[in-house]
Design a protein around this motif. Structure first.
Motif, PDB file in Angstrom:
ATOM      1  N   PRO A  40       0.824  -1.214   0.000  1.00 32.21           N
ATOM      2  CA  PRO A  40       0.000   0.000   0.000  1.00 32.21           C
ATOM      3  C   PRO A  40       0.851   1.255   0.000  1.00 32.21           C
ATOM      4  N   THR A  41       0.338   2.299  -0.642  1.00 33.67           N
ATOM      5  CA  THR A  41       0.998   3.598  -0.606  1.00 33.67           C
ATOM      6  C   THR A  41       0.881   4.178   0.802  1.00 33.67           C
ATOM      7  N   LYS A  42       1.535   5.304   1.009  1.00 34.60           N
ATOM      8  CA  LYS A  42       1.487   5.948   2.332  1.00 34.60           C
ATOM      9  C   LYS A  42       0.060   6.241   2.744  1.00 34.60           C
ATOM     10  N   SER A  43      -0.741   6.769   1.805  1.00 38.06           N
ATOM     11  CA  SER A  43      -2.134   7.083   2.098  1.00 38.06           C
ATOM     12  C   SER A  43      -2.926   5.816   2.393  1.00 38.06           C
ATOM     13  N   GLN A  44      -2.686   4.754   1.609  1.00 39.93           N
ATOM     14  CA  GLN A  44      -3.394   3.492   1.831  1.00 39.93           C
ATOM     15  C   GLN A  44      -2.994   2.860   3.157  1.00 39.93           C
ATOM     16  N   LYS A  45      -1.725   2.953   3.526  1.00 35.55           N
ATOM     17  CA  LYS A  45      -1.269   2.407   4.806  1.00 35.55           C
ATOM     18  C   LYS A  45      -1.996   3.058   5.973  1.00 35.55           C
ATOM     19  N   ALA A  46      -2.272   4.352   5.824  1.00 37.16           N
ATOM     20  CA  ALA A  46      -2.941   5.080   6.902  1.00 37.16           C
ATOM     21  C   ALA A  46      -4.345   4.559   7.164  1.00 37.16           C
ATOM     22  N   ARG A  47      -4.936   3.882   6.174  1.00 41.24           N
ATOM     23  CA  ARG A  47      -6.262   3.291   6.390  1.00 41.24           C
ATOM     24  C   ARG A  47      -6.203   2.068   7.305  1.00 41.24           C
ATOM     25  N   GLY A  48      -5.041   1.435   7.380  1.00 42.11           N
ATOM     26  CA  GLY A  48      -4.878   0.267   8.252  1.00 42.11           C
ATOM     27  C   GLY A  48      -5.632  -0.956   7.786  1.00 42.11           C
ATOM     28  N   ASP A  49      -5.780  -1.138   6.456  1.00 37.57           N
ATOM     29  CA  ASP A  49      -6.611  -2.242   5.978  1.00 37.57           C
ATOM     30  C   ASP A  49      -5.878  -3.186   5.017  1.00 37.57           C
ATOM     31  N   ALA A  50      -4.540  -3.158   5.020  1.00 36.14           N
ATOM     32  CA  ALA A  50      -3.792  -4.054   4.131  1.00 36.14           C
ATOM     33  C   ALA A  50      -3.948  -5.499   4.603  1.00 36.14           C
ATOM     34  N   ALA A  51      -4.092  -6.425   3.649  1.00 38.03           N
ATOM     35  CA  ALA A  51      -4.403  -7.823   3.957  1.00 38.03           C
ATOM     36  C   ALA A  51      -3.183  -8.716   3.790  1.00 38.03           C
ATOM     37  N   THR A  52      -3.264  -9.878   4.419  1.00 43.60           N
ATOM     38  CA  THR A  52      -2.341 -10.982   4.179  1.00 43.60           C
ATOM     39  C   THR A  52      -3.187 -12.232   3.956  1.00 43.60           C
ATOM     40  N   ALA A  53      -2.670 -13.161   3.122  1.00 37.86           N
ATOM     41  CA  ALA A  53      -3.407 -14.398   2.847  1.00 37.86           C
ATOM     42  C   ALA A  53      -2.455 -15.395   2.193  1.00 37.86           C
ATOM     43  N   GLU A  54      -2.847 -16.678   2.200  1.00 33.74           N
ATOM     44  CA  GLU A  54      -1.968 -17.710   1.664  1.00 33.74           C
ATOM     45  C   GLU A  54      -1.791 -17.601   0.161  1.00 33.74           C
ATOM     46  N   TRP A  55      -2.784 -17.033  -0.542  1.00 39.22           N
ATOM     47  CA  TRP A  55      -2.702 -16.916  -1.989  1.00 39.22           C
ATOM     48  C   TRP A  55      -1.997 -15.640  -2.431  1.00 39.22           C
ATOM     49  N   LEU A  56      -1.591 -14.800  -1.479  1.00 27.47           N
ATOM     50  CA  LEU A  56      -1.047 -13.479  -1.789  1.00 27.47           C
ATOM     51  C   LEU A  56       0.476 -13.469  -1.760  1.00 27.47           C
ATOM     52  N   GLU A  57       1.071 -12.941  -2.821  1.00 27.56           N
ATOM     53  CA  GLU A  57       2.510 -12.710  -2.889  1.00 27.56           C
ATOM     54  C   GLU A  57       2.726 -11.223  -3.118  1.00 27.56           C
ATOM     55  N   THR A  58       3.591 -10.609  -2.331  1.00 31.20           N
ATOM     56  CA  THR A  58       3.795  -9.170  -2.442  1.00 31.20           C
ATOM     57  C   THR A  58       5.156  -8.857  -3.062  1.00 31.20           C
ATOM     58  N   VAL A  59       5.196  -7.768  -3.780  1.00 31.92           N
ATOM     59  CA  VAL A  59       6.436  -7.273  -4.374  1.00 31.92           C
ATOM     60  C   VAL A  59       6.583  -5.805  -4.014  1.00 31.92           C
ATOM     61  N   ALA A  60       7.812  -5.358  -3.878  1.00 30.44           N
ATOM     62  CA  ALA A  60       8.057  -3.952  -3.559  1.00 30.44           C
ATOM     63  C   ALA A  60       7.768  -3.097  -4.783  1.00 30.44           C
ATOM     64  N   PRO A  61       6.922  -2.092  -4.664  1.00 31.32           N
ATOM     65  CA  PRO A  61       6.617  -1.238  -5.820  1.00 31.32           C
ATOM     66  C   PRO A  61       7.750  -0.250  -6.101  1.00 31.32           C
ATOM     67  N   ARG A  62       7.766   0.250  -7.310  1.00 26.29           N
ATOM     68  CA  ARG A  62       8.673   1.331  -7.678  1.00 26.29           C
ATOM     69  C   ARG A  62       7.935   2.649  -7.520  1.00 26.29           C
ATOM     70  N   ILE A  63       8.545   3.607  -6.847  1.00 28.76           N
ATOM     71  CA  ILE A  63       7.929   4.913  -6.646  1.00 28.76           C
ATOM     72  C   ILE A  63       8.589   5.903  -7.599  1.00 28.76           C
ATOM     73  N   VAL A  64       7.783   6.486  -8.479  1.00 32.10           N
ATOM     74  CA  VAL A  64       8.306   7.473  -9.419  1.00 32.10           C
ATOM     75  C   VAL A  64       7.506   8.754  -9.289  1.00 32.10           C
ATOM     76  N   GLU A  65       8.142   9.868  -9.602  1.00 31.02           N
ATOM     77  CA  GLU A  65       7.471  11.175  -9.553  1.00 31.02           C
ATOM     78  C   GLU A  65       7.266  11.685 -10.963  1.00 31.02           C
ATOM     79  N   ILE A  66       6.011  11.945 -11.316  1.00 32.64           N
ATOM     80  CA  ILE A  66       5.664  12.453 -12.633  1.00 32.64           C
ATOM     81  C   ILE A  66       4.762  13.666 -12.450  1.00 32.64           C
ATOM     82  N   GLY A  67       5.244  14.802 -12.892  1.00 37.11           N
ATOM     83  CA  GLY A  67       4.433  16.013 -12.800  1.00 37.11           C
ATOM     84  C   GLY A  67       4.026  16.360 -11.381  1.00 37.11           C
ATOM     85  N   GLY A  68       4.914  16.104 -10.435  1.00 37.29           N
ATOM     86  CA  GLY A  68       4.608  16.402  -9.044  1.00 37.29           C
ATOM     87  C   GLY A  68       3.819  15.334  -8.330  1.00 37.29           C
ATOM     88  N   ARG A  69       3.403  14.283  -9.053  1.00 37.25           N
ATOM     89  CA  ARG A  69       2.666  13.176  -8.433  1.00 37.25           C
ATOM     90  C   ARG A  69       3.602  12.022  -8.172  1.00 37.25           C
TER      91      ARG A  69
END
Length: 366
Positions: A40-69
């Motif tokens: 989850p992004t910083k904003s999504q983490k603040a919701r406190g609702d990220a899940a874990t499960a046996e079928w789930l595999e996570t990868v580290a996202p790449r953070i890029v800045e485009i036009g200030g976003r």
């Protein structure tokens, strides 16, 4: 056994029941499900609702800045490229979607999501990429009928489109509501500091997409105009503190993140549900509780607002903080509205799973 991978930006808790059900349904078709997601992004983490499960595999996202976003981009091709099929987000900025569709080879590729541009305006490049994604995909999984219609109008064959009817586990919420009386709900809320008086409900993340700043401004106006408003807020997010003045004035009681039982208690006695920003799966909660929604005619609602009959079961007021304040005041003075008739059932999770399963079969065998 064939393997299907589904790529997600991240998996919130409300998606767990769907993927659990889909994994079981696909096993019956001799298909193994893998869900590959970023964090989850910083904003999504603040919701406190990220899940874990046996079928789930996570990868580290790449953070890029485009036009200030700052964009969080998941690229997981190394994990899913051996699967017979992969379903990727329908997003112009999705590296996985572009990679899968540009180099699909023997892999069957599906896209899923809103499909139409509901929640933000598309720039020209994103619009072209997303239309290319639709035409290139073997199958399109649209959240709602509006998205499916957009895919057809883009040139996708109807046989290659599945309308998912995106939802949450409304059966669980319906059971919780059935087991809870108004008095029981009031007692549960009283224990958490909610005054014994009429109130409105806010349920969901407290972040920019929900326009919490607009809600705070509306509450400021209500205070200046002497309009009685009290909102019970169930949710967390990085803009929670914008409601600080309203909390101090007694206009808001914040309960933090809550589960289904908490949601049922808040909905059971609410005069209405309020959300001036993006309305999505909140529409399912309103249908389950038979509680009207107050929102604005802001143009960037998610497609699930269609479930409220295009808004006829919701009050869409002018996108003006003063008007929103006055409308909340009217709802506070009215009687609780829980119509016994002519109120549609919410989309059921088992139907969403079955719809998705049929789409997967078509994609694999087409």
């Amino acid at each position: 056994m064939r393997e299907l991978s589904i790529v997600q930006p991240y998996v919130p808790r409300y998606r767990v029941a769907f993927f659990d059900g889909l994994a079981q349904a696909l096993r019956d078709d001799d298909v193994r499900l893998r869900v590959i997601a970023g964090e989850p992004t910083k904003s999504q983490k603040a919701r406190g609702d990220a899940a874990t499960a046996e079928w789930l595999e996570t990868v580290a996202p790449r953070i890029v800045e485009i036009g200030g976003r700052h964009l969080s981009l998941t690229y997981s091709r190394s994990l899913w490229r051996g699967s017979e099929a992969v379903i990727v987000p329908h997003q112009g900025s999705s590296l996985d979607a572009v990679s899968a569709l540009a180099r699909r080879g023997e892999t069957r590729v599906g896209v899923w999501g809103h499909i139409a541009s509901y929640t933000s305006p598309l720039n020209v490049v994103d619009g072209l990429v997303e239309r290319w994604q639709l035409r290139r995909a073997h199958h399109v999984f649209a959240y709602t009928p509006g998205g499916a219609e957009f895919a057809r109008n883009t040139g996708v064959s109807p046989r290659n489109i599945t309308t998912v009817m995106n939802t949450i586990d409304s059966d669980e919420l319906l059971r919780a509501l059935d087991q809870l009386s108004v008095a029981g709900a009031r007692a549960a809320l009283s224990e958490r500091g909610v005054p014994d008086a009429p109130y409105l409900a806010y349920i969901g993340g407290l972040d920019e997409s929900k326009r919490i700043r607009f809600l705070a401004e509306s509450l400021d106006i209500a205070h200046r105009r002497g309009i009685d408003v009290h909102i019970v807020v169930l949710g967390r997010g990085d803009q929670a503190e914008l409601l600080g003045r309203a909390v101090a004035r007694g206009q808001v009681t914040r309960l933090g993140y809550g589960g289904v039982t908490d949601k049922a208690a808040v909905l059971r006695g609410a005069r209405a549900v309020v959300n001036p920003g993006r309305v999505g799966l909140l529409a399912v909660d309103c249908l389950a509780a038979r509680t009207p929604l107050i929102t604005t005619d802001w143009p960037w609602h998610a497609p699930e607002l269609e479930y409220l009959r295009g808004g006829s079961l919701a009050k869409l007021v002018a996108d003006d903080a003063g008007t929103f304040a006055e409308t909340m005041g009217v709802a506070m003075r009215g009687a609780p509205s829980h119509p016994a008739e002519d109120w549609p059932h919410p989309p059921r999770l088992r139907d969403m799973v079955a719809n998705f399963q049929r789409g997967v079969r078509s994609m694999l065998d087409g």
